[in-house]
Enzyme design. Structure first.
Site, mmCIF file in Angstrom:
data_model
loop_
_atom_site.group_PDB
_atom_site.id
_atom_site.type_symbol
_atom_site.label_atom_id
_atom_site.label_comp_id
_atom_site.label_asym_id
_atom_site.label_seq_id
_atom_site.Cartn_x
_atom_site.Cartn_y
_atom_site.Cartn_z
ATOM 1 N N GLU A 161 3.283 1.765 2.987
ATOM 2 C CA GLU A 161 4.424 0.842 2.986
ATOM 3 C C GLU A 161 5.466 1.250 1.950
ATOM 4 O O GLU A 161 6.676 1.191 2.209
ATOM 5 C CB GLU A 161 3.932 -0.579 2.704
ATOM 6 C CG GLU A 161 3.094 -1.163 3.836
ATOM 7 C CD GLU A 161 2.346 -2.428 3.449
ATOM 8 O OE1 GLU A 161 2.010 -3.224 4.343
ATOM 9 O OE2 GLU A 161 2.075 -2.614 2.235
ATOM 10 N N ASN B 129 0.857 -1.186 0.000
ATOM 11 C CA ASN B 129 0.000 0.000 0.000
ATOM 12 C C ASN B 129 0.897 1.241 0.000
ATOM 13 O O ASN B 129 2.123 1.129 0.113
ATOM 14 C CB ASN B 129 -0.991 -0.007 1.171
ATOM 15 C CG ASN B 129 -0.317 0.031 2.539
ATOM 16 O OD1 ASN B 129 0.677 0.745 2.744
ATOM 17 N ND2 ASN B 129 -0.837 -0.742 3.484
ATOM 18 N N ASP C 107 -5.794 -8.726 0.065
ATOM 19 C CA ASP C 107 -5.814 -10.150 -0.293
ATOM 20 C C ASP C 107 -6.521 -10.357 -1.633
ATOM 21 O O ASP C 107 -6.090 -11.154 -2.467
ATOM 22 C CB ASP C 107 -6.539 -10.969 0.782
ATOM 23 C CG ASP C 107 -5.923 -10.827 2.168
ATOM 24 O OD1 ASP C 107 -4.698 -10.601 2.246
ATOM 25 O OD2 ASP C 107 -6.665 -10.937 3.150
#
Length: 326
Positions: free
Chosen positions: A207, A204, A274
């Site tokens: 990060e 993301n 996910d």
């Protein structure tokens, strides 16, 4: 363009993907709040329902199955009741559980969220973040190594809960690259260097900026710097940065593509990463270009964030969402 997406999605049932990583429980306690506790200034939640869902690598695998693909799941649960329930749910989702190692030295990872109405009140985690025992790590490595040959792509869902070590990451990546497999990884920041040479990494925006040691403000300008830095340092084919309500940004060598968000309503972002990992890898394995796969993943994520709790999307729902795009 819709015809092209139809062609890609039609190949999903013919593809088999290896998912390796941290399997966990996403537990929800649903209720309502009408008063504060007389004991402390905290809300009193009147519990209405509870749910127990596949999380982490388990949710990645469940998304692949719901999209019509075949999946090989390799991971670890504890020798406890939540671990037994997880194995049952994995089987109920149409996924074989023979790649799930039971480690007596650690608990099953559980994230419990208390939700009142549409508001998450608190989350508490039960987990061990220590490395696997040598015995469990050897089992994971053996299972993943044996089953890699049968996979069209390798997905690593790394929540830094102890399953993916430097040894496991290096060996699986080496074998996958030697076999010319697509390798798609969703890692935590401090594990980024383990995945040098993967095909695509899906951090993301927080990060990505953290890894490049850039501040979280001024993201549009700094994100481009971070994307280039990740491409250079990790030597990957692409970086797909998920950006919440801003959509996604796909960084390839010499090219950046910004993909706007498509969610009509954001109810719960839990597990959206996910879904991105599953849809992206399944599309790439089915012949989609990186940009096509990113658009497909973006629409898949846009659908699940409109649902309460960890969720999956079917191939038919995804195709409908892509048709709405035109």
């Amino acid at each position: 363009m819709v015809i092209r997406y139809q062609q890609i999605l039609a190949r999903f049932p013919k593809k088999q993907l290896l998912v390796l990583g941290d399997i966990m429980v996403d537990e929800y306690i649903w209720g309502s709040v009408s008063r504060l506790s007389p004991e402390a200034p905290v809300p009193v939640v009147e519990v209405k329902a509870e749910s127990f869902r596949l999380g982490g690598a388990g949710n990645v695998a469940a998304n692949i199955r719901s999209l019509g693909g075949r999946v090989i799941l390799v991971g670890v649960v504890g020798n406890d009741l939540p671990g037994e329930r997880l194995i049952h749910q994995i089987e109920a989702a149409g996924i074989k559980s023979d790649g799930v190692v039971v480690d007596r030295a650690r608990p099953t990872t559980i994230k419990t969220r208390v939700v009142a109405g549409s508001q998450q009140i608190v989350r508490f985690d039960r987990e061990s973040m220590s490395d696997l025992s040598k015995e469990a790590a050897d089992q994971v490595l053996e299972l993943a190594t044996k089953r890699l040959a049968d996979a069209d792509a390798v997905l690593i869902s790394d929540y830094a809960k102890g399953v993916i070590s430097r040894r496991i990451a290096r060996q699986i990546l080496s074998l996958a690259r030697r076999s010319q497999k697509i390798i798609v990884v969703d890692p935590k920041v401090h594990h980024f260097p383990l995945y040098k040479g993967a095909t695509v990494i899906t951090p993301n925006h927080h990060e990505a900026l953290a890894f490049a040691r850039l501040p979280a403000w001024g993201q549009q300008d700094l994100l481009a710097v971070a994307g280039r830095e990740l491409l250079r340092k990790l030597e990957v084919k692409a970086i797909l940065v998920t950006r919440g309500e801003e959509g996604m940004s796909l960084f390839e060598d010499g090219r950046v593509t910004h993909i706007p968000a498509v969610a009509k309503e954001v109810y719960d972002v839990t597990g959206a990463g996910d879904t991105v990992l599953a849809a992206l890898a399944l599309a790439m394995a089915s012949g989609a270009s990186l940009r096509e796969a990113a658009v497909i993943a973006n629409h898949a994520a846009g659908a699940v964030v409109g649902r309460a709790g960890t969720a999956t999307i079917s191939r038919e729902e995804l195709l409908d969402a892509l048709k709405d795009r035109g």
